[in-house]
Design a protein around this motif. Structure first.
Motif, PDB file in Angstrom:
ATOM      1  N   PRO A 155       1.426   9.041  -2.518  1.00 28.19           N
ATOM      2  CA  PRO A 155       2.333   7.889  -2.650  1.00 28.19           C
ATOM      3  C   PRO A 155       1.816   6.622  -1.983  1.00 28.19           C
ATOM      4  O   PRO A 155       2.217   5.516  -2.360  1.00 28.19           O
ATOM      5  CB  PRO A 155       3.620   8.388  -1.974  1.00 28.19           C
ATOM      6  N   ASP A 156       0.911   6.767  -1.012  1.00 29.24           N
ATOM      7  CA  ASP A 156       0.369   5.605  -0.302  1.00 29.24           C
ATOM      8  C   ASP A 156      -0.726   4.891  -1.068  1.00 29.24           C
ATOM      9  O   ASP A 156      -1.188   3.821  -0.662  1.00 29.24           O
ATOM     10  CB  ASP A 156      -0.170   6.026   1.059  1.00 29.24           C
ATOM     11  N   LYS A 157      -1.136   5.464  -2.220  1.00 28.62           N
ATOM     12  CA  LYS A 157      -2.233   4.878  -2.988  1.00 28.62           C
ATOM     13  C   LYS A 157      -1.786   4.290  -4.321  1.00 28.62           C
ATOM     14  O   LYS A 157      -2.611   3.780  -5.083  1.00 28.62           O
ATOM     15  CB  LYS A 157      -3.313   5.938  -3.234  1.00 28.62           C
ATOM     16  N   ILE A 158      -0.505   4.355  -4.615  1.00 33.00           N
ATOM     17  CA  ILE A 158      -0.007   3.855  -5.900  1.00 33.00           C
ATOM     18  C   ILE A 158       0.970   2.703  -5.685  1.00 33.00           C
ATOM     19  O   ILE A 158       1.613   2.602  -4.646  1.00 33.00           O
ATOM     20  CB  ILE A 158       0.661   4.981  -6.719  1.00 33.00           C
ATOM     21  N   LEU A 159       1.059   1.841  -6.678  1.00 35.95           N
ATOM     22  CA  LEU A 159       1.993   0.722  -6.594  1.00 35.95           C
ATOM     23  C   LEU A 159       3.419   1.219  -6.768  1.00 35.95           C
ATOM     24  O   LEU A 159       3.717   2.033  -7.644  1.00 35.95           O
ATOM     25  CB  LEU A 159       1.686  -0.316  -7.672  1.00 35.95           C
ATOM     26  N   ASP A 160       4.304   0.713  -5.934  1.00 38.64           N
ATOM     27  CA  ASP A 160       5.726   1.020  -6.050  1.00 38.64           C
ATOM     28  C   ASP A 160       6.430  -0.167  -6.689  1.00 38.64           C
ATOM     29  O   ASP A 160       5.826  -1.234  -6.889  1.00 38.64           O
ATOM     30  CB  ASP A 160       6.317   1.331  -4.671  1.00 38.64           C
ATOM     31  N   ILE A 161       7.701   0.002  -7.006  1.00 40.80           N
ATOM     32  CA  ILE A 161       8.423  -1.067  -7.693  1.00 40.80           C
ATOM     33  C   ILE A 161       8.498  -2.324  -6.826  1.00 40.80           C
ATOM     34  O   ILE A 161       8.455  -3.444  -7.337  1.00 40.80           O
ATOM     35  CB  ILE A 161       9.837  -0.598  -8.126  1.00 40.80           C
ATOM     36  N   GLU A 162       8.572  -2.149  -5.493  1.00 40.91           N
ATOM     37  CA  GLU A 162       8.589  -3.318  -4.612  1.00 40.91           C
ATOM     38  C   GLU A 162       7.295  -4.114  -4.722  1.00 40.91           C
ATOM     39  O   GLU A 162       7.310  -5.352  -4.632  1.00 40.91           O
ATOM     40  CB  GLU A 162       8.811  -2.892  -3.151  1.00 40.91           C
ATOM     41  N   ASP A 163       6.171  -3.407  -4.891  1.00 45.46           N
ATOM     42  CA  ASP A 163       4.884  -4.099  -5.054  1.00 45.46           C
ATOM     43  C   ASP A 163       4.874  -4.949  -6.320  1.00 45.46           C
ATOM     44  O   ASP A 163       4.401  -6.094  -6.316  1.00 45.46           O
ATOM     45  CB  ASP A 163       3.742  -3.079  -5.117  1.00 45.46           C
ATOM     46  N   PHE A 164       5.388  -4.378  -7.411  1.00 50.48           N
ATOM     47  CA  PHE A 164       5.429  -5.141  -8.664  1.00 50.48           C
ATOM     48  C   PHE A 164       6.337  -6.361  -8.533  1.00 50.48           C
ATOM     49  O   PHE A 164       6.040  -7.424  -9.086  1.00 50.48           O
ATOM     50  CB  PHE A 164       5.896  -4.246  -9.813  1.00 50.48           C
ATOM     51  N   GLU A 165       7.425  -6.221  -7.805  1.00 47.30           N
ATOM     52  CA  GLU A 165       8.317  -7.370  -7.639  1.00 47.30           C
ATOM     53  C   GLU A 165       7.646  -8.464  -6.798  1.00 47.30           C
ATOM     54  O   GLU A 165       7.778  -9.660  -7.097  1.00 47.30           O
ATOM     55  CB  GLU A 165       9.637  -6.943  -6.985  1.00 47.30           C
ATOM     56  N   LYS A 227      -8.390 -16.811  -3.853  1.00 45.80           N
ATOM     57  CA  LYS A 227      -7.087 -16.243  -3.479  1.00 45.80           C
ATOM     58  C   LYS A 227      -7.146 -14.728  -3.254  1.00 45.80           C
ATOM     59  O   LYS A 227      -6.113 -14.105  -3.003  1.00 45.80           O
ATOM     60  CB  LYS A 227      -6.049 -16.540  -4.559  1.00 45.80           C
ATOM     61  N   ILE A 228      -8.340 -14.139  -3.310  1.00 45.46           N
ATOM     62  CA  ILE A 228      -8.472 -12.683  -3.209  1.00 45.46           C
ATOM     63  C   ILE A 228      -7.857 -12.144  -1.920  1.00 45.46           C
ATOM     64  O   ILE A 228      -7.073 -11.195  -1.928  1.00 45.46           O
ATOM     65  CB  ILE A 228      -9.950 -12.261  -3.331  1.00 45.46           C
ATOM     66  N   ASP A 229      -8.211 -12.738  -0.790  1.00 47.59           N
ATOM     67  CA  ASP A 229      -7.716 -12.239   0.496  1.00 47.59           C
ATOM     68  C   ASP A 229      -6.200 -12.359   0.594  1.00 47.59           C
ATOM     69  O   ASP A 229      -5.540 -11.481   1.167  1.00 47.59           O
ATOM     70  CB  ASP A 229      -8.378 -12.985   1.653  1.00 47.59           C
ATOM     71  N   GLU A 230      -5.645 -13.431   0.046  1.00 49.28           N
ATOM     72  CA  GLU A 230      -4.189 -13.610   0.081  1.00 49.28           C
ATOM     73  C   GLU A 230      -3.483 -12.536  -0.745  1.00 49.28           C
ATOM     74  O   GLU A 230      -2.452 -11.997  -0.339  1.00 49.28           O
ATOM     75  CB  GLU A 230      -3.808 -14.997  -0.436  1.00 49.28           C
ATOM     76  N   VAL A 231      -4.048 -12.211  -1.895  1.00 50.52           N
ATOM     77  CA  VAL A 231      -3.433 -11.193  -2.747  1.00 50.52           C
ATOM     78  C   VAL A 231      -3.532  -9.815  -2.098  1.00 50.52           C
ATOM     79  O   VAL A 231      -2.592  -9.006  -2.177  1.00 50.52           O
ATOM     80  CB  VAL A 231      -4.081 -11.190  -4.141  1.00 50.52           C
ATOM     81  N   LYS A 232      -4.638  -9.536  -1.425  1.00 48.65           N
ATOM     82  CA  LYS A 232      -4.768  -8.256  -0.724  1.00 48.65           C
ATOM     83  C   LYS A 232      -3.679  -8.081   0.321  1.00 48.65           C
ATOM     84  O   LYS A 232      -3.211  -6.964   0.571  1.00 48.65           O
ATOM     85  CB  LYS A 232      -6.148  -8.161  -0.061  1.00 48.65           C
ATOM     86  N   LYS A 233      -3.261  -9.172   0.924  1.00 50.96           N
ATOM     87  CA  LYS A 233      -2.213  -9.106   1.945  1.00 50.96           C
ATOM     88  C   LYS A 233      -0.826  -8.900   1.333  1.00 50.96           C
ATOM     89  O   LYS A 233       0.087  -8.420   2.016  1.00 50.96           O
ATOM     90  CB  LYS A 233      -2.225 -10.389   2.780  1.00 50.96           C
ATOM     91  N   LEU A 234      -0.676  -9.260   0.061  1.00 47.29           N
ATOM     92  CA  LEU A 234       0.623  -9.102  -0.590  1.00 47.29           C
ATOM     93  C   LEU A 234       0.985  -7.635  -0.778  1.00 47.29           C
ATOM     94  O   LEU A 234       2.141  -7.234  -0.602  1.00 47.29           O
ATOM     95  CB  LEU A 234       0.625  -9.792  -1.964  1.00 47.29           C
ATOM     96  N   VAL A 235      -0.009  -6.838  -1.161  1.00 44.89           N
ATOM     97  CA  VAL A 235       0.224  -5.430  -1.498  1.00 44.89           C
ATOM     98  C   VAL A 235      -0.653  -4.564  -0.606  1.00 44.89           C
ATOM     99  O   VAL A 235      -1.874  -4.633  -0.675  1.00 44.89           O
ATOM    100  CB  VAL A 235      -0.097  -5.165  -2.989  1.00 44.89           C
ATOM    101  N   LYS A 236      -0.043  -3.763   0.215  1.00 47.68           N
ATOM    102  CA  LYS A 236      -0.778  -2.916   1.170  1.00 47.68           C
ATOM    103  C   LYS A 236      -1.178  -1.592   0.521  1.00 47.68           C
ATOM    104  O   LYS A 236      -0.838  -0.503   0.983  1.00 47.68           O
ATOM    105  CB  LYS A 236       0.087  -2.667   2.408  1.00 47.68           C
TER     106      LYS A 236
END
Length: 249
Positions: A155-165, A227-236
């Protein structure tokens, strides 16, 4: 009324300013019944299936407002557990209130878990995340392409619904495309095709580009290189830059 297909979403010209979007998904043979091939909790099965249809809408810029489930199982007690999973996934959305409706099979005994779902959302026409990719933009894979038992165990390696939002709300993302059963490469080819672009892959990629993404476990994200580094920070979650878009030769 103008109706068109945009990727996996049916888009309806609702009025001068808005589109309606309709997404669908199905799931069979995963659950707790006798003939289910993959054994998994019913709550998880419904949660991940609901996530797929919701993620498809969010990725194109739609705010979902309805989820309808067609459950080919009895209400007591398989249906109740699936419905709890659907209620859980829609409750995680912070910017959308989603109504849940549906039906169950009460006439015929079933020996395998099966369902189909439909989601409906609405989008301002100028917010549609479609055909926004340009030469020079980079493409990142967020999350890992997993399917079956690997989804249950990682579960720690897949996108969750919160990530998509989070990605849906971010102005850093030009376009998003959840990866489905066809794999990352097939989805990226579609992205290039409708934007009339080519793609230059980075060398020594770690991800299997042909592996199924399962229930939207990962997503392609188009953004500016700076913007790569900023996007990496959005989704852990795990991420990898796949390469950059180029003008078609």
């Amino acid at each position: 009324m103008d109706i068109k297909q945009v990727r996996d979403i049916t888009v309806i010209d609702f009025d001068d300013k808005r589109y309606l979007g309709i997404s669908c998904d199905s799931c069979g043979g995963i659950g707790t019944k006798e003939h289910d091939v993959v054994k998994a909790s019913l709550h998880l099965v419904a949660y991940q299936t609901g996530k797929v249809a919701l993620a498809e809408l969010l990725s194109l810029g739609f705010s979902p407002f309805l989820l309808a489930d067609g459950l080919a199982v009895e209400m007591d007690d398989t249906g109740n557990q699936l419905i709890a999973g659907f209620r859980d996934v829609i409750s995680r959305l912070k910017t959308a209130k989603v109504h849940l409706t549906g039906s169950t099979e009460e006439n015929i005994p079933t020996v395998q878990t099966s369902m189909g779902i439909t989601c409906i959302g609405i989008c301002e026409k100028d917010k549609l995340k479609y055909k926004k990719t340009r030469a020079g933009h980079v493409c990142m894979l967020l999350g890992l392409p997993l399917v079956g038992n690997d989804v249950v165990n990682n579960p720690d390696k897949i996108l969750d619904i919160e990530d998509f939002e989070i990605l849906y709300l971010s102005n850093l993302i030009k376009e998003m495309l959840p990866v489905g059963s066809r794999g990352t490469e097939a989805e990226l080819k579609d992205l290039c095709k409708y934007n009339n672009l080519g793609f230059a892959y980075n060398e020594n990629l770690s991800v299997d580009l042909t592996h199924s993404g399962g229930p939207s476990c990962c997503c392609l994200a188009v953004l500016e290189e700076e913007k790569i580094d900023e996007v990496k920070k959005l989704v852990k979650k795990p991420s990898e830059v796949l390469g950059h878009f180029v003008d078609k030769q």
